[in-house]
Design a protein around this motif. Structure first.
Motif, PDB file in Angstrom:
ATOM      1  N   ARG A  93      -7.398  -4.174  -0.101  1.00 30.85           N
ATOM      2  CA  ARG A  93      -7.016  -4.754  -1.391  1.00 30.85           C
ATOM      3  C   ARG A  93      -7.806  -6.037  -1.650  1.00 30.85           C
ATOM      4  NH1 ARG A  93      -1.572  -4.592  -1.067  1.00 30.85           N
ATOM      5  NH2 ARG A  93      -1.379  -6.513   0.107  1.00 30.85           N
ATOM      6  N   TRP A  94      -8.255  -6.170  -2.904  1.00 31.59           N
ATOM      7  CA  TRP A  94      -8.930  -7.397  -3.356  1.00 31.59           C
ATOM      8  C   TRP A  94      -8.129  -7.970  -4.518  1.00 31.59           C
ATOM      9  CZ3 TRP A  94     -11.658  -7.765  -8.239  1.00 31.59           C
ATOM     10  CH2 TRP A  94     -12.237  -9.031  -8.441  1.00 31.59           C
ATOM     11  N   PHE A 154       0.843  -1.198   0.000  1.00 32.51           N
ATOM     12  CA  PHE A 154       0.000   0.000   0.000  1.00 32.51           C
ATOM     13  C   PHE A 154       0.878   1.247   0.000  1.00 32.51           C
ATOM     14  CE2 PHE A 154      -2.585  -3.277   2.024  1.00 32.51           C
ATOM     15  CZ  PHE A 154      -3.802  -3.157   1.352  1.00 32.51           C
ATOM     16  N   ARG A 206      -5.903  -7.239  -9.425  1.00 33.10           N
ATOM     17  CA  ARG A 206      -5.741  -6.657  -8.091  1.00 33.10           C
ATOM     18  C   ARG A 206      -6.276  -5.234  -8.085  1.00 33.10           C
ATOM     19  NH1 ARG A 206       0.094  -5.177  -5.553  1.00 33.10           N
ATOM     20  NH2 ARG A 206       0.063  -3.935  -7.448  1.00 33.10           N
ATOM     21  N   GLN A 265      -6.909  -1.974  -5.221  1.00 37.44           N
ATOM     22  CA  GLN A 265      -6.709  -1.542  -3.844  1.00 37.44           C
ATOM     23  C   GLN A 265      -6.927  -0.039  -3.716  1.00 37.44           C
ATOM     24  OE1 GLN A 265      -2.624  -2.782  -3.038  1.00 37.44           O
ATOM     25  NE2 GLN A 265      -1.897  -0.686  -3.302  1.00 37.44           N
TER      26      GLN A 265
END
Length: 851
Positions: free
Chosen positions: A396-397, A196, A407, A409
């Motif tokens: 986040r996924w 992140f 992804r 986020q």
């Protein structure tokens, strides 16, 4: 014979029964080791360690790249694979009773690195870009010392240098000298925690919120990197990785106690099961660094990471950081003040209408906090400091397709400051939001291994700043400025890693970002008897930046890896820079441009023998409109300006050597050296004095002067040309007495210039540190789960420059440049607001216990 046979049969059946029972209560781990192309790697060193326990099992992979561990107690384990010429990789696995768990470990080629750790928790291309210089440190290298700040953790990372910023815990981190010319915060390199981004869109990162005990490892991706990281990645990115729950597996509690009332209490809580992994880090660290008056801090940090597997294809990750900082700050010194009284002894409680004559650095403030007469005060009187809060929330996924991971986020980041750092204070809240989404495909393309990456982002920041005068007792005086605006950005990133065979991979990519800066400032000017006069300034800027990239990685032999890279970077000025003038006051500085750079790397990593690895990278970077920071004096604001053309060139080298692997296996020498020459190629500086101040040069007035000076060929101030770190370590493991270790290290920094004219320099320094650590032997309950360490920092009690801001050159009213030394008008005497002294000898001891 029949009786004997029956007894033997009974014995054999008993062994088989015991084996069968044992097989039901123990677990087996089987795995393979391969490189990025899928080729199997033999003779790789494999370490299997129960999570949260120092006891480890070791083996090597066979000629088919396989390894097996039998008879393991069920539970969570950390698996580590190492092979010379490759990056170390970690994997956390969960072993079940009576079952064999399979694990595949993929090693990437080591590029000019030292103890680099590639986390297997994420496969993001952005965290380990191929063919780019990545240097690193992991917990195995830092867990044995009582790190006062993140500075101690980074001392042996090649290409990474640090100096003290604005406060004991504010560390300025540089990649290849990227931030040496700014003595606070972190610019020109982006910061990430667990993937992140924790640098706000304005490009300013801070190390206050980083407690070194929280991290599993730190990776530094070096060189111009805006192709995949975007705005403000002129010299790369730094990735902090917190400890995963599987590695913690319980509760770790630790305490550090040291000189000058230093105390750090910290705790890590972690756990992992089949479908989740979480870790929580909490710390409170404080100290009164009263070797300098008004130099103390108290900061509390909470850092949480949690990952949940929703399905076999879907994962979600949650990130939370909160840091509350309360610190007192001294005033930076001139060189003469540093040489005469580096620790400002006796400089407490001073308040007078004239400046101190005892080499004490002071601020000067209005008596009534508005206008009129002024007094000189030491920082303890005016209560200089920083009182900040930082809160970061991220999510986040990730979704896996057959050969592709998608992804998405988001990060919300709010910075709330109250910073009386001179004669004025700045207050305000700066919330920001960053949304990223990308896809990574790994597979075959036209018969060759390929990694394709594509992503985009949106960024937003709301900037708010209020300025006030301070009164002599530190309370708020008149309201002097208000600046309010926004930063927005949108970006696209494309990257391809394409294998040409087992020994060569080429890389190509391009990035684009659109950035809009919009801000307005109102200034309030007071007289002693009138309402304030106001002046309004507005800035609206739009930037479009493109960053291409090309690289190649070649494994010339099994022991030699080569790489070459052309990278590009860009960075826009933050809104606040437009409203600080070269005089160090609030006003309009509207000429600032975005800085851009391109750079070339050539590097090699050579395993000379199994006990010695050498690494080297040479780099050359060319900047246009490089942004450089300067201080016009004590109590004034630092301001930024553009350099039309500048160049950075240098070499980063490292060695990791076990000199006596047979006779003294625990003896190890590590070293990292950086040569960094940064020069102005095209820059004409305007200096003025008297009533000529503010005029366009060249002009000569009867009561003042304004002159221009060509700085082409001069070194950029603040940049340390030579950095050398050495550590000689010894580890003595023993199953009976426990594990004992020690190291002695030396950190050398050469002299460096403080001004654009290269007339004044900060002296060189060598600081030595010593460490002892001990792990009790296993089998003694809680005693065996305790770790002890003791550090002596600055062993020789050497007085040195811990940090220095660049200072502004001056001229006489006749237009003649003042010298660096030798007179009352020389920069050594007048260049206040520059230097913090580094810490004298101090000791820190501590323990960590596992529950």
């Amino acid at each position: 014979m029949r009786i004997k046979f029956s007894c033997f049969a009974l014995f054999l059946m008993s062994l088989m029964t015991i084996h069968a029972m044992n097989a039901q209560t123990t677990a087996t781990l089987h795995g393979t080791v391969a490189d990025a192309t899928g080729a199997l790697i033999s003779d790789a060193s494999i370490t299997v360690k129960p999570s949260g326990n120092e006891t480890a099992y070791t083996s090597v992979s066979n000629r088919d790249g396989e390894f097996t561990f039998r008879g393991l107690v069920p539970g969570s384990y950390e698996v580590i694979a190492e092979q010379t010429g490759f990056n170390r990789v970690y994997r956390t696995v969960k072993l079940a009773a009576g079952q064999t768990t399979e694990v595949k470990l993929t090693l990437s080629v080591n590029l000019v690195s030292q103890n680099i750790t590639v986390s297997a928790q994420t496969a993001a291309v952005t965290e380990a870009p191929l063919a780019q210089t990545i240097t690193s440190v992991d917990r195995q290298d830092t867990k044995d010392s009582a790190d006062f700040t993140i500075q101690e953790s980074l001392e042996l990372v090649p290409g990474v240098t640090t100096i003290t910023g604005n406060g004991p815990r504010d560390i300025s981190i540089s990649l290849r000298g990227s931030n040496d010319r700014q003595s606070y915060g972190i610019r020109n390199a982006l910061l990430f925690e667990d993937g992140f981004q924790v640098t706000q869109p304005d490009g300013l990162g801070r190390a206050d919120l980083t407690d070194p005990h929280a991290y599993e490892g730190i990776d530094a991706v070096q060189g111009p990197s805006s192709t995949i990281y975007g705005n403000n990645a002129n010299d790369g990115a730094i990735f902090f990785r917190t400890r995963p729950g599987a590695e913690v597996s319980g509760v770790d509690f630790g305490t550090d106690v040291g000189s000058y009332q230093f105390l750090n209490n910290y705790m890590t809580i972690g756990k992992a099961e089949d479908n989740y992994d979480y870790s929580i880090f909490l710390s409170n660290v404080r100290g009164k660094q009263n070797y300098i008056p008004n130099f103390e801090f108290n900061t509390a940090t909470a850092n949480i990471l949690a990952t949940f597997s929703l399905t076999k294809q879907d994962r979600v990750t949650f990130k939370f950081i909160n840091n509350d900082l309360d610190t007192a700050l001294p005033v930076r010194l001139s060189l003469n003040q540093f040489l005469a009284n580096p620790f400002q002894k006796g400089c407490v409680g001073y308040e007078s209408s004239s400046a101190s004559t005892s080499s004490c650095s002071t601020d000067h403030v209005y008596v009534n906090g508005i206008a009129g007469s002024q007094v000189y005060v030491t920082p303890d009187v005016i209560q200089n400091g920083r009182h900040d809060r930082r809160t970061i929330v991220g999510g986040r996924w990730e979704h896996d397709f057959s050969d592709t991971t998608w992804r998405t986020q988001a990060v919300w980041d709010d910075k709330d400051i109250d910073q009386p750092t001179g004669a004025t204070t700045a207050r305000g809240s700066t919330p920001s939001f960053i949304l990223d989404s990308d896809v990574t495909r790994t597979g075959m393309l036209l018969g060759h291994h390929s990694v394709t990456y594509a992503g985009g982002c949106f960024k937003y920041e709301d900037t708010n700043s209020n300025g006030y005068n301070l009164t002599p007792n530190g309370s708020l005086g008149a309201y002097t400025s208000g600046a309010f605006g926004t930063i927005t950005g949108a970006c696209i990133h494309l990257r391809e890693e394409y294998s040409l065979g087992e020994r060569a991979t080429v890389v190509g990519g391009i990035g684009y970002e659109h950035t809009t800066l919009s801000d307005g400032e109102t200034l309030y000017t007071y007289t002693s008897t009138a309402e304030p006069a106001t002046a309004n300034y507005n800035v609206n800027r739009v930037y479009n930046n493109v960053a291409p990239e090309a690289a190649i990685l070649v494994r010339a032999t099994d022991s030699l890896a080569l790489h070459a890279r052309l990278g590009t970077g860009y960075g826009t000025p933050p809104n606040s820079d437009f409203f600080v003038t070269p005089q160090g006051t609030y006003g309009l500085n509207a000429t600032l441009q975005a800085q851009t750079n391109w750079g070339i790397d050539f590097g090699a990593d050579w395993t000379v023998a199994r006990n010695i690895v050498l690494s080297a990278t040479g780099f050359y970077e060319r900047f246009a409109n490089e942004i450089v920071s300067q201080s016009p004096g004590a109590g004034l604001l630092s301001y930024n300006f553009n350099i039309p053309s500048s160049a950075h060139r240098g070499v980063v080298t490292a060695i990791d050597w076990h000199p006596l692997p047979q006779a003294v296996s625990g003896l190890r020498l590590r070293a990292a050296y950086q040569f960094d020459a940064q020069v102005y190629r095209s820059y004409v500086e305007q200096l003025s004095a008297g009533s000529g101040t503010g005029n366009v040069c060249p002009i000569l007035l009867s009561t003042g002067a304004c002159e221009t000076f060509n700085r082409a060929g001069n070194r950029i101030p603040g940049v340390i040309p030579n950095n050398l770190s050495l550590r000689l370590a010894y580890e003595r493991p023993s199953s009976k007495e426990g594990n004992f270790g020690s190291y002695l290290e030396a950190n050398y920094r050469s002299a460096f210039w403080l001004d654009n004219a290269n007339l004044l320099s900060a002296p060189s320094s060598t600081v030595m540190n010593f460490d002892l650590h001990y792990d009790p032997a296993a089998g003694h309950g809680i005693w065996s789960r305790t770790h002890f360490y003791f550090d002596l920092q600055n062993l020789a009690n050497h007085t040195f420059v811990g940090s220095a801001s660049n200072i502004t050159d001056t001229i006489t009213t006749a237009g003649i440049e003042n010298p660096g030394y030798g007179s009352s008008t020389a920069l050594a005497a007048t260049g206040t607001g520059a230097i913090y002294a580094g810490a004298p000898r101090l000791s820190i001891g501590g323990f960590r216990i596992k529950f």
